[in-house]
Write a protein that holds these residues in place. Structure first.
Motif, PDB file in Angstrom:
ATOM      1  N   LEU A 291      42.508  42.222  15.405  1.00 17.06           N
ATOM      2  CA  LEU A 291      42.172  41.896  14.021  1.00 17.06           C
ATOM      3  C   LEU A 291      42.419  40.413  13.745  1.00 17.06           C
ATOM      4  O   LEU A 291      41.594  39.740  13.125  1.00 17.06           O
TER       5      LEU A 291
ATOM      6  N   LYS B 207      39.714  38.418  15.311  1.00 14.07           N
ATOM      7  CA  LYS B 207      38.463  38.596  14.568  1.00 14.07           C
ATOM      8  C   LYS B 207      38.442  37.689  13.332  1.00 14.07           C
ATOM      9  O   LYS B 207      37.437  37.011  13.064  1.00 14.07           O
TER      10      LYS B 207
ATOM     11  N   PHE C 218      36.861  40.832   7.287  1.00 12.15           N
ATOM     12  CA  PHE C 218      37.743  41.995   7.160  1.00 12.15           C
ATOM     13  C   PHE C 218      36.957  43.068   6.427  1.00 12.15           C
ATOM     14  O   PHE C 218      36.581  42.892   5.267  1.00 12.15           O
TER      15      PHE C 218
ATOM     16  N   ASN D 288      36.582  49.335   7.766  1.00 14.39           N
ATOM     17  CA  ASN D 288      37.163  49.922   8.978  1.00 14.39           C
ATOM     18  C   ASN D 288      38.549  49.340   9.230  1.00 14.39           C
ATOM     19  O   ASN D 288      39.495  50.052   9.579  1.00 14.39           O
ATOM     20  N   ASP D 289      38.666  48.013   9.044  1.00 14.64           N
ATOM     21  CA  ASP D 289      39.962  47.338   9.219  1.00 14.64           C
ATOM     22  C   ASP D 289      40.963  47.818   8.165  1.00 14.64           C
ATOM     23  O   ASP D 289      42.141  48.027   8.449  1.00 14.64           O
TER      24      ASP D 289
ATOM     25  N   GLN E  42      44.615  49.692   8.651  1.00 14.38           N
ATOM     26  CA  GLN E  42      45.898  49.259   8.074  1.00 14.38           C
ATOM     27  C   GLN E  42      46.607  50.422   7.375  1.00 14.38           C
ATOM     28  O   GLN E  42      47.825  50.567   7.462  1.00 14.38           O
TER      29      GLN E  42
ATOM     30  N   GLN F 258      41.043  41.653   1.388  1.00 14.64           N
ATOM     31  CA  GLN F 258      40.024  40.832   2.047  1.00 14.64           C
ATOM     32  C   GLN F 258      40.211  39.355   1.683  1.00 14.64           C
ATOM     33  O   GLN F 258      40.102  38.466   2.534  1.00 14.64           O
TER      34      GLN F 258
END
Length: 455
Positions: A323, A326, A333, A336-337, A341, A429
Motif C-alpha cells: 500500500l 502504491k 487509495f 479495496n484498500d 484497513q 483518502q
C-alpha cells in the motif's frame, strides 16, 4: 479485571495530593481501600494479609521522587508487590514452558469440569505451533463427559495440530500411553493430554489423574482454573496441588470477570507460576502471562506492550508495504484498500480488545463511546463495500444516487449509512494523499516536534 481496585486506587491518589511523603496515616488510608478492593475481588484472605503487610513495610517513609505525589509513589509500591504476588519474584523463566526433555515434551492439563480445559488445549496447541514452531499432538483422556473427545478433535483441527483418536471405552492410563507411543513414532515435539474434570473435587478423580501422571511422567503439569471461581478457586487449587506435582497455572475467562481474584489467590496458594491467561474465547485468545504487565493492567496503567504485540500479529507487513509503495508511486487509495484497513483492525482484536489494554485515563476518555456499536459499524462498512462491484471499489467516484441505493439494499442499510461510509473513506483518502512523495517524512518530522523525547 479487578476494575474495582483500579477505581479505588485512582480515588486515593487524588485525595493524597499535596503531601510531601508517605506516612503511617496516609498509607493506612490507602491500604484500607486496597484491602477492601482485594477482598471484594475474591482474593483469598491469607494472600490479602501478606500483600498488605509487604506494601506497608516498603511504603512507609518512602520519599516522593521528583514529580511523583505520595499517591503515585504508593501506587508504584503496590504495582511492584502485585507483580511479585503474581510471580514476578520467581523470575521470567518461571512462567515459560519447559521443553528440556527427550521429545515429545508431555503437558498434562488438570482442572475442574467447566474450567475450559479442552478449549485451552486447543489454544495452547495453536500457541505452540505459531510461536515456537512445535509439532503438536493432542489426546483426550476424558472418557466420561459426553462429546469431550469430539470437542477436542474439533479445536485441535482448528488449531492446525494433530489429534490422537480415542474411545470412551478405553482406560485413561492406556490412552495416555498409546498417545505417547504414537507421538514418539511420528516425531511430535509436544504431546498435550486433556484429562477428565468433575463438577467438584472427588477422590476417584484425583487417583485417576495421579495414575495418568505416574504413567507418562509429564514435564509440565498445568492446573487450569476459571478466574470467575473466586473463593472456590482456593480449595480447588489446594486439592490439585496436594494430589499432583503442579508446574504451573493457566487462568481462563479473564475477559469475562471484573473481579479476577483467582489470579492472585491461586498463585499464592500453590506457589506455582501462572504461565498462561485465557483472554478471549477465540483460539488465539491465549497470552503468555507476564506478572508485571498484568499488575499494570490491574492498576489502570494499561498494557502497551500487549497492544504492540497485537499490532505486530495483526498487521500484514507485506500488504502495508504494498500500500505504501502504491501511494508513493502515485496510485490512488481506493475502497479495496479501505476494506483491507478495516480487516487489519479486526485482526488486532477489535476496538474493545484494544481499549482494554490502554491506560485507565484513556479508557475513561473513550468510555462514552459504545465499543460494541463501533464494531458493528465496522462490520456494516465491510458489508457495504462487499455489495459494490469491482469497478465501484476501484473507482469510488462512480458511486452516485442510483448505485448508492443498490449498495444500501444489498448491505441491508439505509442510503445515509452509505453516504457516511463514503465520507469516512474520503477523509482517509485525503490523508493518504498527504503521504505521497515526501509527505510521509514531513508527517514524521512534524510528529517528532510534538512528541517529547523524540529527536
Amino acid at each position: 479485571m479487578l476494575d474495582n481496585l483500579t477505581q479505588r486506587l485512582a480515588k486515593v491518589v487524588k485525595t493524597m495530593r499535596g503531601e510531601a511523603r508517605l506516612t503511617e496515616t496516609n498509607t493506612a488510608e490507602m491500604l484500607r481501600e486496597v484491602r477492601l478492593a482485594l477482598l471484594e475481588a475474591d482474593v483469598a484472605l491469607p494472600a490479602v494479609r501478606e500483600f498488605i503487610a509487604k506494601v506497608k513495610e516498603k511504603a512507609v517513609g518512602e520519599e516522593v521522587i521528583g514529580s511523583l505525589t505520595p499517591g503515585q509513589a504508593l501506587v508504584g509500591v503496590v504495582q511492584r508487590e502485585l507483580a511479585s504476588l503474581m510471580g514476578a519474584d520467581l523470575g521470567p523463566e518461571a512462567s515459560q514452558l519447559n521443553f528440556a526433555t527427550q521429545p515429545p515434551a508431555i503437558i498434562l492439563m488438570a482442572g475442574l469440569q467447566g474450567a475450559g480445559k479442552t478449549t485451552t488445549v486447543g489454544k495452547l496447541a495453536k500457541y505452540l505451533r505459531e510461536n515456537t514452531k512445535k509439532k503438536v499432538l493432542t489426546v483426550s483422556a476424558d472418557v466420561y463427559r459426553p462429546a469431550a473427545i469430539g470437542q477436542l478433535e474439533t479445536v485441535t483441527a482448528q488449531a492446525g495440530a494433530d489429534f490422537f483418536p480415542t474411545k470412551t471405552t478405553d482406560k485413561p492410563v492406556d490412552i495416555a500411553l498409546a498417545a505417547l507411543d504414537y507421538a514418539k513414532r511420528h516425531f511430535h515435539d509436544v504431546l498435550i493430554i486433556d484429562t477428565a474434570g468433575r463438577l467438584g473435587i472427588d477422590e476417584a478423580m484425583m487417583q485417576e489423574i495421579s495414575a495418568v501422571h505416574a504413567a507418562v511422567k509429564p514435564i509440565e503439569t498445568l492446573f487450569v482454573v476459571d478466574a470467575m471461581l473466586g473463593q472456590d478457586a482456593i480449595n480447588t487449587a489446594k486439592a490439585f496441588s496436594d494430589a499432583l506435582p503442579l508446574t504451573g497455572i493457566v487462568l481462563t475467562k479473564l475477559d469475562g470477570d471484573s473481579r479476577g481474584g483467582a489470579a492472585l489467590s491461586v498463585r499464592h496458594i500453590t506457589g506455582k507460576p501462572i504461565k498462561f491467561a485465557g483472554v478471549a474465547e477465540k483460539l488465539d485468545g491465549l497470552e503468555a502471562f507476564d506478572p508485571s504487565r498484568m499488575a499494570n493492567r490491574i492498576l489502570g496503567m494499561g498494557d502497551i506492550l500487549a497492544l504492540v504485540e497485537e499490532a505486530r500479529k495483526g498487521v500484514d507487513v507485506a500488504a502495508a508495504q504494498d500500500l505504501a509503495q502504491k501511494i508513493k508511486s502515485g496510485g490512488k487509495f481506493d475502497l479495496n484498500d479501505f476494506k483491507a484497513q478495516l480487516g487489519q483492525m479486526k485482526k488486532m482484536g477489535g476496538m474493545a480488545g484494544l481499549l482494554d489494554k490502554l491506560p485507565a485515563q484513556m479508557q475513561q476518555a473513550a468510555g462514552n463511546a459504545n465499543m460494541d456499536q463501533a464494531e458493528k459499524q465496522v462490520r456494516r462498512m465491510e458489508g457495504m463495500i462487499n455489495s459494490m462491484t469491482l469497478q465501484e471499489r476501484a473507482k469510488p467516484e462512480l458511486i452516485k444516487a442510483t448505485r448508492k441505493r443498490r449498495i444500501a439494499a444489498g448491505a441491508g442499510v439505509q442510503v445515509q449509512e452509505v453516504n457516511r461510509m463514503l465520507a469516512q473513506f474520503e477523509q482517509m483518502q485525503t490523508m493518504m494523499k498527504k503521504l505521497k512523495g515526501g509527505g510521509m517524512m514531513k508527517m514524521m518530522r512534524s510528529m517528532k516536534g510534538m512528541m517529547p523525547g523524540m529527536r
